[in-house]
Design a protein around this motif. Structure first.
Motif, PDB file in Angstrom:
ATOM      1  N   TYR A 190       0.835  -1.203   0.000  1.00 26.79           N
ATOM      2  CA  TYR A 190       0.000   0.000   0.000  1.00 26.79           C
ATOM      3  C   TYR A 190       0.874   1.259   0.000  1.00 26.79           C
ATOM      4  O   TYR A 190       0.609   2.212  -0.749  1.00 26.79           O
ATOM      5  CB  TYR A 190      -0.941   0.027   1.215  1.00 26.79           C
ATOM      6  N   SER A 217      -9.654   3.947   0.417  1.00 27.00           N
ATOM      7  CA  SER A 217     -10.084   2.556   0.293  1.00 27.00           C
ATOM      8  C   SER A 217      -8.905   1.605   0.496  1.00 27.00           C
ATOM      9  O   SER A 217      -9.040   0.564   1.151  1.00 27.00           O
ATOM     10  CB  SER A 217     -10.716   2.335  -1.090  1.00 27.00           C
ATOM     11  N   GLY A 218      -7.757   1.969  -0.031  1.00 28.32           N
ATOM     12  CA  GLY A 218      -6.568   1.131   0.115  1.00 28.32           C
ATOM     13  C   GLY A 218      -6.112   1.001   1.554  1.00 28.32           C
ATOM     14  O   GLY A 218      -5.743  -0.091   2.007  1.00 28.32           O
ATOM     15  N   PHE A 223      -8.474  -1.162   3.356  1.00 28.59           N
ATOM     16  CA  PHE A 223      -8.226  -2.512   2.856  1.00 28.59           C
ATOM     17  C   PHE A 223      -7.083  -3.167   3.640  1.00 28.59           C
ATOM     18  O   PHE A 223      -7.149  -4.356   3.975  1.00 28.59           O
ATOM     19  CB  PHE A 223      -7.917  -2.414   1.363  1.00 28.59           C
ATOM     20  N   ALA A 247      -8.221  -4.690   6.716  1.00 27.88           N
ATOM     21  CA  ALA A 247      -9.003  -5.916   6.521  1.00 27.88           C
ATOM     22  C   ALA A 247      -8.100  -7.147   6.370  1.00 27.88           C
ATOM     23  O   ALA A 247      -8.603  -8.261   6.265  1.00 27.88           O
ATOM     24  CB  ALA A 247      -9.913  -5.766   5.309  1.00 27.88           C
ATOM     25  N   PRO A 299      -6.017  -8.457   3.885  1.00 21.35           N
ATOM     26  CA  PRO A 299      -6.130  -9.353   2.724  1.00 21.35           C
ATOM     27  C   PRO A 299      -4.831 -10.144   2.550  1.00 21.35           C
ATOM     28  O   PRO A 299      -3.795  -9.798   3.139  1.00 21.35           O
ATOM     29  CB  PRO A 299      -6.331  -8.378   1.562  1.00 21.35           C
ATOM     30  N   ALA A 338      -3.597  -8.133  -2.321  1.00 17.58           N
ATOM     31  CA  ALA A 338      -3.204  -6.729  -2.140  1.00 17.58           C
ATOM     32  C   ALA A 338      -2.328  -6.257  -3.292  1.00 17.58           C
ATOM     33  O   ALA A 338      -2.525  -5.154  -3.819  1.00 17.58           O
ATOM     34  CB  ALA A 338      -2.482  -6.555  -0.808  1.00 17.58           C
ATOM     35  N   MET A 341     -11.957  -3.178  -3.281  1.00 15.39           N
ATOM     36  CA  MET A 341     -11.284  -3.046  -1.983  1.00 15.39           C
ATOM     37  C   MET A 341     -12.270  -2.612  -0.907  1.00 15.39           C
ATOM     38  O   MET A 341     -12.235  -3.126   0.221  1.00 15.39           O
ATOM     39  CB  MET A 341     -10.105  -2.067  -2.075  1.00 15.39           C
ATOM     40  N   TYR A 363     -14.539  -5.597  -0.113  1.00 14.65           N
ATOM     41  CA  TYR A 363     -13.779  -6.589   0.648  1.00 14.65           C
ATOM     42  C   TYR A 363     -13.704  -6.150   2.122  1.00 14.65           C
ATOM     43  O   TYR A 363     -13.947  -6.940   3.030  1.00 14.65           O
ATOM     44  CB  TYR A 363     -12.376  -6.739   0.059  1.00 14.65           C
ATOM     45  N   THR A 364     -13.369  -4.889   2.316  1.00 17.33           N
ATOM     46  CA  THR A 364     -13.253  -4.337   3.669  1.00 17.33           C
ATOM     47  C   THR A 364     -14.585  -4.411   4.388  1.00 17.33           C
ATOM     48  O   THR A 364     -14.655  -4.834   5.564  1.00 17.33           O
ATOM     49  CB  THR A 364     -12.726  -2.895   3.613  1.00 17.33           C
TER      50      THR A 364
END
Length: 154
Positions: free
Chosen positions: A14, A89-90, A93, A96, A98, A103, A144, A147-148
């Motif tokens: 990220y 959002s990233g 994410f 979360a 991933p 990612a 993303m 998903y989150t």
């Protein structure tokens, strides 16, 4: 594990992607300035006509729209409309947790989509080409976020 730590490989991905997008936004601003200086026009505001070190011989025609400069401004505006959502959002994410491969695909995929969008815009490709790259980047940001939300709500 502390998620916001460069020891976390997802946060590292990220950080690289987000930093590249910072450079993209700032670089596009400088590209606009370069283009204004190159054509000695496309100035944005009446006060830009005041004489100075850069504009020694101001002329009212410098305020006229110049497509070469305006194209860069539109690209910059488009970045400013899309990249902040990616940053938010990233980062969410990352929380979360991933998998690293997911990612990498999504975060780096967004970077590639934005760069291809910019190339398509700069080289005056059709709207369909630009829209394809915009859509890819937009879908990545939405994925993303979804998903989150799925992780948070389940």
């Amino acid at each position: 594990m502390d998620l916001l730590n460069l020891q976390n490989p997802v946060f590292l991905v990220y950080t690289v992607a987000a930093s590249l997008m910072v450079l993209k936004i700032m670089g596009q601003g400088w590209m606009t300035v370069y283009r204004m200086l190159k054509v000695n026009g496309g100035w944005a505001s009446p006060e830009d006509l005041r004489p100075g070190m850069i504009n020694k011989a101001p002329d009212v025609s410098q305020l006229e729209s110049n497509d070469y400069v305006e194209r860069s401004r539109r690209m910059h505006r488009n970045d400013l409309e899309n990249i902040p959502a990616f940053w938010i959002s990233g980062l969410l994410f990352v929380f979360a947790e991933p998998s690293l491969i997911l990612a990498q695909i999504l975060l780096y995929g967004f970077v590639v989509a934005r760069l291809l969008h910019s190339i398509a815009y700069a080289t005056q490709r059709s709207h369909e080409v630009r829209a394809t790259f915009y859509t890819l980047g937009s879908v990545i940001v939405v994925l993303m976020a979804l998903y989150t939300l799925n992780v948070v709500l389940n």
